[in-house]
Scaffold this motif. Structure first.
Motif, PDB file in Angstrom:
ATOM      1  N   ALA A  63       0.831  -1.210   0.000  1.00  0.00           N
ATOM      2  CA  ALA A  63       0.000   0.000   0.000  1.00  0.00           C
ATOM      3  C   ALA A  63       0.861   1.253   0.000  1.00  0.00           C
ATOM      4  O   ALA A  63       0.578   2.212  -0.733  1.00  0.00           O
ATOM      5  N   ARG A  64       1.923   1.237   0.779  1.00  0.00           N
ATOM      6  CA  ARG A  64       2.806   2.406   0.824  1.00  0.00           C
ATOM      7  C   ARG A  64       3.524   2.589  -0.515  1.00  0.00           C
ATOM      8  O   ARG A  64       3.674   3.720  -0.997  1.00  0.00           O
ATOM      9  N   ASP A  65       3.951   1.484  -1.137  1.00  0.00           N
ATOM     10  CA  ASP A  65       4.603   1.587  -2.445  1.00  0.00           C
ATOM     11  C   ASP A  65       3.656   2.154  -3.497  1.00  0.00           C
ATOM     12  O   ASP A  65       4.055   2.997  -4.306  1.00  0.00           O
ATOM     13  N   GLN A  66       2.416   1.693  -3.494  1.00  0.00           N
ATOM     14  CA  GLN A  66       1.448   2.197  -4.469  1.00  0.00           C
ATOM     15  C   GLN A  66       1.108   3.667  -4.201  1.00  0.00           C
ATOM     16  O   GLN A  66       0.859   4.419  -5.137  1.00  0.00           O
ATOM     17  N   LYS A  67       1.100   4.052  -2.925  1.00  0.00           N
ATOM     18  CA  LYS A  67       0.818   5.451  -2.598  1.00  0.00           C
ATOM     19  C   LYS A  67       1.948   6.348  -3.102  1.00  0.00           C
ATOM     20  O   LYS A  67       1.695   7.426  -3.651  1.00  0.00           O
ATOM     21  N   VAL A  68       3.184   5.890  -2.949  1.00  0.00           N
ATOM     22  CA  VAL A  68       4.326   6.665  -3.435  1.00  0.00           C
ATOM     23  C   VAL A  68       4.317   6.726  -4.959  1.00  0.00           C
ATOM     24  O   VAL A  68       4.642   7.753  -5.555  1.00  0.00           O
ATOM     25  N   ALA A  69       3.898   5.615  -5.596  1.00  0.00           N
ATOM     26  CA  ALA A  69       3.852   5.573  -7.063  1.00  0.00           C
ATOM     27  C   ALA A  69       2.713   6.424  -7.628  1.00  0.00           C
ATOM     28  O   ALA A  69       2.721   6.748  -8.813  1.00  0.00           O
ATOM     29  N   GLY A  70       1.727   6.768  -6.793  1.00  0.00           N
ATOM     30  CA  GLY A  70       0.631   7.614  -7.245  1.00  0.00           C
ATOM     31  C   GLY A  70      -0.632   6.863  -7.598  1.00  0.00           C
ATOM     32  O   GLY A  70      -1.623   7.480  -7.981  1.00  0.00           O
ATOM     33  N   ASP A  71      -0.634   5.542  -7.485  1.00  0.00           N
ATOM     34  CA  ASP A  71      -1.823   4.744  -7.771  1.00  0.00           C
ATOM     35  C   ASP A  71      -2.648   4.635  -6.485  1.00  0.00           C
ATOM     36  O   ASP A  71      -2.493   3.705  -5.705  1.00  0.00           O
ATOM     37  N   LEU A  72      -3.518   5.617  -6.258  1.00  0.00           N
ATOM     38  CA  LEU A  72      -4.260   5.686  -5.005  1.00  0.00           C
ATOM     39  C   LEU A  72      -5.309   4.597  -4.878  1.00  0.00           C
ATOM     40  O   LEU A  72      -5.605   4.143  -3.779  1.00  0.00           O
ATOM     41  N   GLU A  73      -5.878   4.146  -5.995  1.00  0.00           N
ATOM     42  CA  GLU A  73      -6.885   3.084  -5.925  1.00  0.00           C
ATOM     43  C   GLU A  73      -6.251   1.758  -5.495  1.00  0.00           C
ATOM     44  O   GLU A  73      -6.808   1.042  -4.651  1.00  0.00           O
ATOM     45  N   ALA A  74      -5.110   1.421  -6.052  1.00  0.00           N
ATOM     46  CA  ALA A  74      -4.411   0.198  -5.629  1.00  0.00           C
ATOM     47  C   ALA A  74      -3.935   0.325  -4.186  1.00  0.00           C
ATOM     48  O   ALA A  74      -3.998  -0.642  -3.419  1.00  0.00           O
TER      49      ALA A  74
END
Length: 135
Positions: A63-74
């Motif tokens: 979840a933290r990796d996806q948040k940093v990547a900008g994919d908020l839905e994932a």
């Protein structure tokens, strides 16, 4: 007749059209999903039964990796899974020891009752005439 308040049929009718109000749209920044990292670390370190804490930690990292990547839905999906596993791990870490303590306490109480009954039975069998001497 009560005339302290106006009746509906006596209200004056207004024939004026009301102007439509303009629509106002407020744009808010997107809500950042939670990753539950601290809770996952706590569940991983504290009594990691059935590895639920580790699974929660892995979903928190995703979840933290996806948040940093900008994919908020994932990030929201992974955060939701991390929350579910954290809840399961916390319940497992709290409920199971409480059940075990309750079982030990009831077992000790039952054994003490059995021991008392056994002592009473043995005393009756070993000394049967003691009650007859008192009469």
């Amino acid at each position: 007749m009560d005339t302290s308040y106006p009746r509906e049929d006596y209200l004056p009718m207004t024939s004026q059209k009301q102007e439509p109000s303009p629509t106002v749209i407020t744009v808010r920044p997107p809500v950042v999903p939670r990753d539950y990292m601290i809770w996952s670390i706590f569940n991983t370190i504290y009594m990691n039964l059935c590895c639920l804490g580790f699974v929660a930690l892995s979903y928190s990292v995703k979840a933290r990796d996806q948040k940093v990547a900008g994919d908020l839905e994932a990030a929201r999906r992974y955060g939701s899974k991390a929350k579910c596993y954290n809840v399961l791990a916390t319940l497992w870490n709290v409920v199971v020891p409480l059940v075990l303590i309750a079982l030990v306490v009831t077992g000790v109480l039952h054994l003490s009752k059995l021991a008392q009954e056994s002592m009473d039975y043995l005393a009756f069998r070993l000394f049967p005439n003691e009650d007859e001497d008192k009469k």
